[in-house]
Design a protein around this motif. Structure first.
Motif, PDB file in Angstrom:
ATOM      1  N   GLN A  39       0.832  -1.199   0.000  1.00 18.64           N
ATOM      2  CA  GLN A  39       0.000   0.000   0.000  1.00 18.64           C
ATOM      3  C   GLN A  39       0.875   1.260   0.000  1.00 18.64           C
ATOM      4  O   GLN A  39       2.022   1.229   0.453  1.00 18.64           O
ATOM      5  CB  GLN A  39      -0.922   0.005   1.231  1.00 18.64           C
ATOM      6  N   PRO A  40       0.348   2.367  -0.496  1.00 23.36           N
ATOM      7  CA  PRO A  40       1.098   3.632  -0.419  1.00 23.36           C
ATOM      8  C   PRO A  40       1.437   3.980   1.027  1.00 23.36           C
ATOM      9  O   PRO A  40       0.666   3.689   1.948  1.00 23.36           O
ATOM     10  CB  PRO A  40       0.128   4.644  -1.019  1.00 23.36           C
ATOM     11  N   GLN A  41       2.593   4.594   1.228  1.00 18.58           N
ATOM     12  CA  GLN A  41       3.052   4.952   2.564  1.00 18.58           C
ATOM     13  C   GLN A  41       3.505   6.408   2.572  1.00 18.58           C
ATOM     14  O   GLN A  41       4.308   6.828   1.739  1.00 18.58           O
ATOM     15  CB  GLN A  41       4.225   4.059   2.973  1.00 18.58           C
ATOM     16  N   MET A  42       2.975   7.193   3.506  1.00 17.03           N
ATOM     17  CA  MET A  42       3.372   8.584   3.643  1.00 17.03           C
ATOM     18  C   MET A  42       4.708   8.656   4.390  1.00 17.03           C
ATOM     19  O   MET A  42       4.891   7.995   5.420  1.00 17.03           O
ATOM     20  CB  MET A  42       2.306   9.363   4.408  1.00 17.03           C
ATOM     21  N   LEU A  43       5.620   9.497   3.875  1.00 15.93           N
ATOM     22  CA  LEU A  43       6.966   9.586   4.437  1.00 15.93           C
ATOM     23  C   LEU A  43       7.345  11.035   4.711  1.00 15.93           C
ATOM     24  O   LEU A  43       6.723  11.968   4.215  1.00 15.93           O
ATOM     25  CB  LEU A  43       7.994   8.990   3.463  1.00 15.93           C
ATOM     26  N   GLU A  44       8.406  11.206   5.489  1.00  7.96           N
ATOM     27  CA  GLU A  44       9.046  12.506   5.677  1.00  7.96           C
ATOM     28  C   GLU A  44      10.547  12.310   5.568  1.00  7.96           C
ATOM     29  O   GLU A  44      11.102  11.343   6.097  1.00  7.96           O
ATOM     30  CB  GLU A  44       8.665  13.139   7.013  1.00  7.96           C
ATOM     31  N   ILE A  45      11.207  13.241   4.836  1.00  8.22           N
ATOM     32  CA  ILE A  45      12.622  13.109   4.518  1.00  8.22           C
ATOM     33  C   ILE A  45      13.325  14.424   4.844  1.00  8.22           C
ATOM     34  O   ILE A  45      12.763  15.506   4.651  1.00  8.22           O
ATOM     35  CB  ILE A  45      12.809  12.776   3.021  1.00  8.22           C
ATOM     36  N   SER A  46      14.558  14.344   5.310  1.00  8.70           N
ATOM     37  CA  SER A  46      15.341  15.537   5.609  1.00  8.70           C
ATOM     38  C   SER A  46      15.539  16.360   4.342  1.00  8.70           C
ATOM     39  O   SER A  46      16.044  15.851   3.324  1.00  8.70           O
ATOM     40  CB  SER A  46      16.696  15.142   6.191  1.00  8.70           C
ATOM     41  N   HIS A  47      15.158  17.653   4.412  1.00  4.78           N
ATOM     42  CA  HIS A  47      15.300  18.524   3.249  1.00  4.78           C
ATOM     43  C   HIS A  47      16.766  18.716   2.875  1.00  4.78           C
ATOM     44  O   HIS A  47      17.124  18.668   1.685  1.00  4.78           O
ATOM     45  CB  HIS A  47      14.644  19.879   3.537  1.00  4.78           C
ATOM     46  N   ASN A  48      17.634  18.925   3.843  1.00  6.21           N
ATOM     47  CA  ASN A  48      19.054  19.161   3.558  1.00  6.21           C
ATOM     48  C   ASN A  48      19.713  17.947   2.918  1.00  6.21           C
ATOM     49  O   ASN A  48      20.484  18.073   1.958  1.00  6.21           O
ATOM     50  CB  ASN A  48      19.796  19.545   4.840  1.00  6.21           C
ATOM     51  N   GLU A  49      19.405  16.764   3.436  1.00  2.20           N
ATOM     52  CA  GLU A  49      19.988  15.548   2.871  1.00  2.20           C
ATOM     53  C   GLU A  49      19.489  15.309   1.458  1.00  2.20           C
ATOM     54  O   GLU A  49      20.243  14.893   0.576  1.00  2.20           O
ATOM     55  CB  GLU A  49      19.663  14.338   3.771  1.00  2.20           C
ATOM     56  N   LEU A  50      18.230  15.589   1.251  1.00  2.25           N
ATOM     57  CA  LEU A  50      17.652  15.407  -0.073  1.00  2.25           C
ATOM     58  C   LEU A  50      18.272  16.374  -1.082  1.00  2.25           C
ATOM     59  O   LEU A  50      18.582  16.004  -2.216  1.00  2.25           O
ATOM     60  CB  LEU A  50      16.138  15.602  -0.010  1.00  2.25           C
ATOM     61  N   MET A  51      18.471  17.628  -0.685  1.00  2.00           N
ATOM     62  CA  MET A  51      19.048  18.620  -1.582  1.00  2.00           C
ATOM     63  C   MET A  51      20.454  18.217  -2.028  1.00  2.00           C
ATOM     64  O   MET A  51      20.845  18.444  -3.185  1.00  2.00           O
ATOM     65  CB  MET A  51      19.081  19.989  -0.909  1.00  2.00           C
ATOM     66  N   LYS A  52      21.232  17.624  -1.143  1.00  3.49           N
ATOM     67  CA  LYS A  52      22.580  17.182  -1.500  1.00  3.49           C
ATOM     68  C   LYS A  52      22.531  16.128  -2.604  1.00  3.49           C
ATOM     69  O   LYS A  52      23.331  16.150  -3.541  1.00  3.49           O
ATOM     70  CB  LYS A  52      23.295  16.616  -0.271  1.00  3.49           C
ATOM     71  N   GLN A  53      21.574  15.220  -2.501  1.00  6.10           N
ATOM     72  CA  GLN A  53      21.494  14.143  -3.488  1.00  6.10           C
ATOM     73  C   GLN A  53      20.915  14.636  -4.807  1.00  6.10           C
ATOM     74  O   GLN A  53      21.282  14.139  -5.882  1.00  6.10           O
ATOM     75  CB  GLN A  53      20.662  12.985  -2.923  1.00  6.10           C
ATOM     76  N   LEU A  54      20.031  15.614  -4.750  1.00 15.65           N
ATOM     77  CA  LEU A  54      19.417  16.136  -5.969  1.00 15.65           C
ATOM     78  C   LEU A  54      20.411  16.915  -6.831  1.00 15.65           C
ATOM     79  O   LEU A  54      20.121  17.192  -8.000  1.00 15.65           O
ATOM     80  CB  LEU A  54      18.228  17.032  -5.619  1.00 15.65           C
ATOM     81  N   LYS A  55      21.555  17.274  -6.286  1.00 15.83           N
ATOM     82  CA  LYS A  55      22.582  17.961  -7.060  1.00 15.83           C
ATOM     83  C   LYS A  55      23.308  17.007  -8.007  1.00 15.83           C
ATOM     84  O   LYS A  55      24.032  17.452  -8.900  1.00 15.83           O
ATOM     85  CB  LYS A  55      23.594  18.629  -6.128  1.00 15.83           C
ATOM     86  N   VAL A  56      23.119  15.702  -7.808  1.00 10.05           N
ATOM     87  CA  VAL A  56      23.758  14.689  -8.652  1.00 10.05           C
ATOM     88  C   VAL A  56      22.770  14.247  -9.717  1.00 10.05           C
ATOM     89  O   VAL A  56      21.686  13.758  -9.401  1.00 10.05           O
ATOM     90  CB  VAL A  56      24.212  13.479  -7.810  1.00 10.05           C
ATOM     91  N   GLU A  57      23.131  14.434 -10.974  1.00  6.87           N
ATOM     92  CA  GLU A  57      22.204  14.125 -12.073  1.00  6.87           C
ATOM     93  C   GLU A  57      21.714  12.684 -12.044  1.00  6.87           C
ATOM     94  O   GLU A  57      20.531  12.403 -12.304  1.00  6.87           O
ATOM     95  CB  GLU A  57      22.899  14.405 -13.409  1.00  6.87           C
ATOM     96  N   ALA A  58      22.581  11.741 -11.705  1.00 12.74           N
ATOM     97  CA  ALA A  58      22.217  10.328 -11.742  1.00 12.74           C
ATOM     98  C   ALA A  58      21.109   9.980 -10.754  1.00 12.74           C
ATOM     99  O   ALA A  58      20.438   8.956 -10.909  1.00 12.74           O
ATOM    100  CB  ALA A  58      23.457   9.475 -11.457  1.00 12.74           C
ATOM    101  N   PHE A  59      20.888  10.824  -9.750  1.00 13.35           N
ATOM    102  CA  PHE A  59      19.845  10.551  -8.753  1.00 13.35           C
ATOM    103  C   PHE A  59      18.470  10.457  -9.415  1.00 13.35           C
ATOM    104  O   PHE A  59      17.607   9.694  -8.982  1.00 13.35           O
ATOM    105  CB  PHE A  59      19.840  11.664  -7.698  1.00 13.35           C
ATOM    106  N   TYR A  60      18.267  11.217 -10.490  1.00 14.95           N
ATOM    107  CA  TYR A  60      16.957  11.297 -11.124  1.00 14.95           C
ATOM    108  C   TYR A  60      16.636  10.075 -11.980  1.00 14.95           C
ATOM    109  O   TYR A  60      15.464   9.847 -12.316  1.00 14.95           O
ATOM    110  CB  TYR A  60      16.871  12.552 -12.001  1.00 14.95           C
ATOM    111  N   SER A  61      17.634   9.301 -12.369  1.00 19.05           N
ATOM    112  CA  SER A  61      17.405   8.169 -13.265  1.00 19.05           C
ATOM    113  C   SER A  61      18.040   6.885 -12.742  1.00 19.05           C
ATOM    114  O   SER A  61      18.461   6.028 -13.520  1.00 19.05           O
ATOM    115  CB  SER A  61      17.965   8.488 -14.661  1.00 19.05           C
ATOM    116  N   ASN A  62      18.094   6.764 -11.423  1.00 22.10           N
ATOM    117  CA  ASN A  62      18.724   5.605 -10.809  1.00 22.10           C
ATOM    118  C   ASN A  62      17.742   4.860  -9.927  1.00 22.10           C
ATOM    119  O   ASN A  62      16.720   5.409  -9.513  1.00 22.10           O
ATOM    120  CB  ASN A  62      19.929   6.042  -9.962  1.00 22.10           C
ATOM    121  N   ILE A  63      18.062   3.609  -9.649  1.00 20.24           N
ATOM    122  CA  ILE A  63      17.301   2.845  -8.665  1.00 20.24           C
ATOM    123  C   ILE A  63      17.764   3.304  -7.281  1.00 20.24           C
ATOM    124  O   ILE A  63      18.954   3.236  -6.963  1.00 20.24           O
ATOM    125  CB  ILE A  63      17.517   1.330  -8.824  1.00 20.24           C
TER     126      ILE A  63
END
Length: 235
Positions: A39-63
């Motif tokens: 079933q779908p699950q609601m989550l919460e994620i650290s904004h700062n940690e997420l921003m660091k990973q979003l700076k890497v292009e491969a994050f958008y097209s990776n498992i």
């Protein structure tokens, strides 16, 4: 070798716009993970940690490995909502994957060889990028981080199409399945330069042409002479 990404998350219990705003003020991003056999699950994620990973292009097209309070799941990033003004992530959508079920993902294009393409180096053309990403369908194990586009052999008015690009075995382009062999990049001479070349190569440049002689113009037709008035009769 593919880069590995792990996203640490906690279960989110409160829902609604007000709860999401309060969550963001604490430095967390509301998210949801869905799909697979759960079933779908609601989550919460650290904004700062997420921003660091979003700076890497491969994050958008990776498992991605999603660690939900110690429970490990595999997922891909399906949607990302950003604030229209501030550099802030508002919401994240993650889709679970199954090893034996094909998925569709948008994968970035990496262009190379444009600076040595004959159409650019000697033909005076410029590279036009028609697409920066393409949609790929494959099993999770065959998902590429990017697709390479070689432009080094392009001449003026030549293009590279989807059918000319290489994919890992087992992967395919969604557009080609629908018969759309899209052009992803081409070489064209800028319009201003093309017009200048055309003018320079003309037999008689327009700027050198003389205006027609006024005497050569056809003279206007002369009006027919008026008939003499009939003499008045004597009384």
């Amino acid at each position: 070798m593919k880069q590995a990404f792990t996203v640490n998350a906690d279960v989110r219990t409160l829902q609604g716009k007000g709860a999401s705003r309060r969550l963001r003020r604490t430095g967390k991003v509301p998210a949801i993970i869905y799909g697979g056999k759960e079933q779908p699950q609601m989550l919460e994620i650290s904004h700062n940690e997420l921003m660091k990973q979003l700076k890497v292009e491969a994050f958008y097209s990776n498992i991605l490995t999603i660690n939900v309070a110690g429970k490990i799941e595999q997922a891909v990033l399906k949607d990302l909502h950003r604030h229209p003004v501030r550099n802030e992530i508002l919401h994240l959508d993650l889709q679970r994957i199954l090893a034996d079920v094909a998925l569709r993902m948008h994968v970035p294009l990496h262009f190379k060889g444009g600076d040595v393409a004959p159409g650019v180096k000697t033909g005076g053309g410029v590279i036009e990028h028609h697409h920066i990403q393409v949609e790929v369908e494959c099993l999770p194990k065959d998902l590429p981080e990017f697709v390479e586009v070689d432009l080094s052999n392009l001449g003026v008015n030549e293009a590279v199409h989807l059918s000319q690009l290489m994919l890992p075995e087992g992967a395919s382009f969604v557009e080609l399945k629908h018969g759309n062999d899209l052009s992803v990049a081409a070489v064209h001479v800028p319009r201003g330069a093309a017009e200048a070349d055309a003018a320079a190569s003309a037999d008689v440049p327009a700027s050198a042409q003389k205006a027609p002689d006024a005497k050569a113009k056809a003279a206007p037709a002369k009006a027919a002479p008026a008939k003499p008035a009939a003499p008045a009769k004597k009384k």
